[in-house]
Design a protein around this motif. Structure first.
Motif, PDB file in Angstrom:
ATOM      1  N   GLY A 338      -4.194 -19.639  -3.561  1.00 22.57           N
ATOM      2  CA  GLY A 338      -5.219 -18.706  -3.113  1.00 22.57           C
ATOM      3  C   GLY A 338      -4.837 -17.815  -1.954  1.00 22.57           C
ATOM      4  O   GLY A 338      -5.700 -17.100  -1.431  1.00 22.57           O
ATOM      5  N   GLU A 339      -3.574 -17.807  -1.514  1.00 20.90           N
ATOM      6  CA  GLU A 339      -3.194 -16.967  -0.384  1.00 20.90           C
ATOM      7  C   GLU A 339      -3.265 -15.484  -0.748  1.00 20.90           C
ATOM      8  O   GLU A 339      -2.962 -15.088  -1.880  1.00 20.90           O
ATOM      9  N   TRP A 340      -3.633 -14.673   0.241  1.00 20.65           N
ATOM     10  CA  TRP A 340      -3.713 -13.232   0.014  1.00 20.65           C
ATOM     11  C   TRP A 340      -2.339 -12.621  -0.225  1.00 20.65           C
ATOM     12  O   TRP A 340      -2.217 -11.574  -0.874  1.00 20.65           O
ATOM     13  N   GLN A 341      -1.287 -13.270   0.268  1.00 19.60           N
ATOM     14  CA  GLN A 341       0.060 -12.734   0.073  1.00 19.60           C
ATOM     15  C   GLN A 341       0.427 -12.679  -1.410  1.00 19.60           C
ATOM     16  O   GLN A 341       1.111 -11.754  -1.857  1.00 19.60           O
ATOM     17  N   VAL A 342      -0.034 -13.667  -2.179  1.00 18.57           N
ATOM     18  CA  VAL A 342       0.267 -13.685  -3.610  1.00 18.57           C
ATOM     19  C   VAL A 342      -0.375 -12.485  -4.297  1.00 18.57           C
ATOM     20  O   VAL A 342       0.239 -11.815  -5.142  1.00 18.57           O
ATOM     21  N   LEU A 343      -1.597 -12.181  -3.924  1.00 20.24           N
ATOM     22  CA  LEU A 343      -2.305 -11.042  -4.509  1.00 20.24           C
ATOM     23  C   LEU A 343      -1.605  -9.723  -4.175  1.00 20.24           C
ATOM     24  O   LEU A 343      -1.395  -8.872  -5.056  1.00 20.24           O
ATOM     25  N   ILE A 344      -1.225  -9.546  -2.916  1.00 14.51           N
ATOM     26  CA  ILE A 344      -0.568  -8.300  -2.501  1.00 14.51           C
ATOM     27  C   ILE A 344       0.783  -8.139  -3.196  1.00 14.51           C
ATOM     28  O   ILE A 344       1.126  -7.047  -3.683  1.00 14.51           O
ATOM     29  N   CYS A 345       1.556  -9.214  -3.267  1.00 15.72           N
ATOM     30  CA  CYS A 345       2.866  -9.129  -3.926  1.00 15.72           C
ATOM     31  C   CYS A 345       2.717  -8.803  -5.409  1.00 15.72           C
ATOM     32  O   CYS A 345       3.510  -8.030  -5.967  1.00 15.72           O
ATOM     33  N   GLY A 346       1.712  -9.374  -6.050  1.00 16.95           N
ATOM     34  CA  GLY A 346       1.482  -9.064  -7.457  1.00 16.95           C
ATOM     35  C   GLY A 346       1.136  -7.599  -7.665  1.00 16.95           C
ATOM     36  O   GLY A 346       1.654  -6.944  -8.586  1.00 16.95           O
ATOM     37  N   ILE A 347       0.277  -7.060  -6.814  1.00 16.40           N
ATOM     38  CA  ILE A 347      -0.096  -5.643  -6.930  1.00 16.40           C
ATOM     39  C   ILE A 347       1.120  -4.745  -6.715  1.00 16.40           C
ATOM     40  O   ILE A 347       1.345  -3.780  -7.467  1.00 16.40           O
ATOM     41  N   LEU A 348       1.925  -5.050  -5.705  1.00 16.39           N
ATOM     42  CA  LEU A 348       3.098  -4.219  -5.419  1.00 16.39           C
ATOM     43  C   LEU A 348       4.109  -4.262  -6.559  1.00 16.39           C
ATOM     44  O   LEU A 348       4.710  -3.236  -6.909  1.00 16.39           O
ATOM     45  N   LEU A 349       4.303  -5.431  -7.155  1.00 18.28           N
ATOM     46  CA  LEU A 349       5.238  -5.524  -8.279  1.00 18.28           C
ATOM     47  C   LEU A 349       4.763  -4.693  -9.467  1.00 18.28           C
ATOM     48  O   LEU A 349       5.561  -3.999 -10.118  1.00 18.28           O
ATOM     49  N   VAL A 350       3.482  -4.737  -9.754  1.00 22.70           N
ATOM     50  CA  VAL A 350       2.950  -3.950 -10.871  1.00 22.70           C
ATOM     51  C   VAL A 350       3.080  -2.455 -10.581  1.00 22.70           C
ATOM     52  O   VAL A 350       3.465  -1.660 -11.455  1.00 22.70           O
ATOM     53  N   VAL A 351       2.779  -2.055  -9.356  1.00 28.43           N
ATOM     54  CA  VAL A 351       2.893  -0.638  -8.983  1.00 28.43           C
ATOM     55  C   VAL A 351       4.340  -0.163  -9.109  1.00 28.43           C
ATOM     56  O   VAL A 351       4.611   0.922  -9.652  1.00 28.43           O
ATOM     57  N   MET A 352       5.287  -0.963  -8.633  1.00 33.06           N
ATOM     58  CA  MET A 352       6.690  -0.567  -8.724  1.00 33.06           C
ATOM     59  C   MET A 352       7.156  -0.498 -10.176  1.00 33.06           C
ATOM     60  O   MET A 352       7.922   0.398 -10.556  1.00 33.06           O
ATOM     61  N   ALA A 353       6.699  -1.426 -11.003  1.00 32.71           N
ATOM     62  CA  ALA A 353       7.091  -1.404 -12.416  1.00 32.71           C
ATOM     63  C   ALA A 353       6.556  -0.152 -13.109  1.00 32.71           C
ATOM     64  O   ALA A 353       7.279   0.511 -13.869  1.00 32.71           O
TER      65      ALA A 353
END
Length: 384
Positions: A338-353
Motif C-alpha cells: 500500500g505504499e504511495w511509492q508503488v503507485l507513483i512508480c507504476g504511473i511513471l513507468l506507464v507514462v514512459m512506455a
C-alpha cells in the motif's frame, strides 16, 4: 677576562643592531650582495612597461575579434536562413524535374551539414539551455566555441553510454541471480535501493550530457530528456520505498522482479544500439546526411535490416515496461503493497512506455514518408 667577554658580547650586539637597521635601506643591501640598485630599478620599470603593452595589445585584439565575430555571426545567420528558405521553396515546387529537385535538395542538405559541422556552427544561434542545466550549473554558457571540443563532448557521451549499458545488464542480473540462489527468493531492501541510487546517478548523468549536446548542436529529441527526468523521479521515489519481505515475499516483490527483468532487456537493447546503429550513423555522417554532433538513441534505426532487428525489440521493451507499470499499479490498488511509492512508480513507468511508443511510431512514419517520396521521385524520373 670577564671584562673582555663583556666587551666582545657588546661588540656583537652592536654589529647585529647595525645590520638589522641597514636592511631598511635597499641600497645598502644591493651593495652588500653586489647588486646595482639602478639596474634593478630599471629592470622593474621595463617589466612594468611590458605588462602595460601586453595589456593594451590584448585589449585591442579582443576588440577586433569581437567585431569580426559579430560579422561572422551575422553572415552565418543569413546563410542559414537562405538555406531554410530555399529548402522550403524546393518542397513546394512541383514543376521542375524531380531528379533535379532531389539533387538540389541533397546539395542543400550537405551545405546545411557543412554549416553545422564546421567551426561556423559556433556562430549560429544555439538552442536555449534547459532548466536542468541551469539548476545545477547556473547561467553558464555550455556551448563550446571550437568543434574539436564539441566532438570531445560527444565522444565522452558515447563512452558513458557504453559503460552504463553493460552495467544496465549486469547489475539486475546479479540481483536476480542472488535472489534465486542466495536470498531464497526474497530480495533484501539495501541492494535494490543501491541499484536505484545507481539509476538516479545514471539518468542524471545522461540528462546533463544530453542537455549539453543539444546546446552544441546535437539532434537529441526533447522527449528523451523528459524520459530521463521521469526515470530520475522514479529512482528517487524508489529510494524511499520500503521493500517488503516475508511473509508472502514473492507476491509483494513481483513488481521489483519484473522491473529487474525489464532492465536486463533494456541493457541488451542499449548494447545493440551502441554497436550497430552507431556504425550506420557514421555512414550517414560521411554521406553528408547527418551532422557530426548527432548521436544514436532510442528508435533511431538506420536501414531496413536494422528496422527489422530493432523495432520488435523496442516495441517488446515498451510493452513490457507498460506491463510492469500496470502490475505495480495493481499491487498498490489491491492493497498488497500500500505504499504511495508503488503507485507513483507504476504511473511513471506507464507514462514512459507510452511516450517511447509514440516517439518510435512518429520516427517510423517520418522514415516511411521519406521513402515514399523517394519512390515517387524515382518513378517520375523514369516516366520522363
Amino acid at each position: 677576562m670577564n671584562k673582555d667577554l663583556v666587551n666582545l658580547r657588546n661588540t656583537k650586539t652592536n654589529l647585529l643592531l647595525f645590520f638589522l637597521s641597514s636592511l631598511q635601506n635597499p641600497s645598502f643591501v644591493f651593495v652588500c650582495f653586489g647588486i646595482d640598485a639602478m639596474e634593478v630599478e630599471e629592470e622593474v620599470r621595463r617589466i612594468v612597461e611590458q605588462v602595460k603593452e601586453l595589456h593594451d595589445s590584448a585589449t585591442s585584439f579582443v576588440s577586433s575579434a569581437s567585431h569580426e565575430e559579430l560579422s561572422l555571426r551575422q553572415r552565418s545567420i543569413l546563410v542559414d536562413a537562405s538555406i531554410t528558405r530555399l529548402h522550403s521553396s524546393l518542397l513546394s515546387d512541383k514543376h521542375h524535374d524531380p531528379k533535379l529537385l532531389n539533387k538540389l535538395e541533397e546539395d542543400l542538405q550537405r551545405a546545411r551539414c557543412m554549416l553545422a559541422d564546421g567551426d561556423t556552427s559556433s556562430f549560429l544561434p544555439s538552442k536555449p539551455q534547459g532548466l536542468f542545466v541551469r539548476m545545477f550549473l547556473g547561467p553558464v554558457n555550455v556551448r563550446a566555441s571550437r568543434k574539436d571540443i564539441q566532438l570531445k563532448v560527444k565522444e565522452e557521451y558515447n563512452s558513458y553510454r557504453d559503460r552504463t549499458a553493460l552495467l544496465f545488464l549486469v547489475f539486475p542480473a546479479i540481483l536476480l541471480t542472488l535472489r534465486s540462489y542466495v536470498w531464497e527468493g526474497c530480495l533484501p531492501a539495501f541492494p535494490v535501493q543501491l541499484y536505484q541510487a545507481w539509476l538516479l546517478f545514471l539518468y542524471a548523468g545522461l540528462a546533463m550530457r544530453e542537455n549539453i549536446l543539444r546546446a552544441n548542436g546535437s539532434d537529441i529529441r526533447s522527449w528523451w530528456l523528459y524520459h530521463h527526468y521521469c526515470a530520475m523521479a522514479m529512482a528517487l521515489v524508489s529510494l524511499t520505498w520500503e521493500i517488503k519481505g516475508q511473509p508472502n515475499c514473492v507476491q509483494k516483490q513481483k513488481g521489483v522482479r519484473l522491473f529487474l527483468q525489464w532492465a536486463m532487456m533494456q541493457g541488451v537493447a542499449m548494447l545493440l544500439q551502441n554497436r550497430y546503429q552507431r556504425q550506420r550513423l557514421y555512414t550517414r555522417i560521411a554521406l553528408g546526411k547527418a551532422k557530426r554532433m548527432d548521436v544514436v538513441w532510442g528508435e533511431t534505426a538506420g536501414v531496413d535490416g536494422q528496422l527489422l532487428l530493432f523495432c520488435p525489440i523496442l516495441f517488446t521493451l515498451q510493452g513490457f515496461e507498460a506491463y510492469v507499470g500496470l502490475q505495480l499499479l495493481r499491487t498498490a490498488l489491491t492493497g498488497v503493497v500500500g505504499e504511495w511509492q508503488v503507485l507513483i512508480c507504476g504511473i511513471l513507468l506507464v507514462v514512459m512506455a507510452i511516450g517511447n511508443f509514440i516517439n518510435t511510431v512518429e520516427t517510423l512514419m517520418v522514415k516511411s514518408r521519406f521513402k515514399a517520396k523517394m519512390k515517387r521521385s524515382k518513378s517520375r524520373a523514369e516516366l520522363d
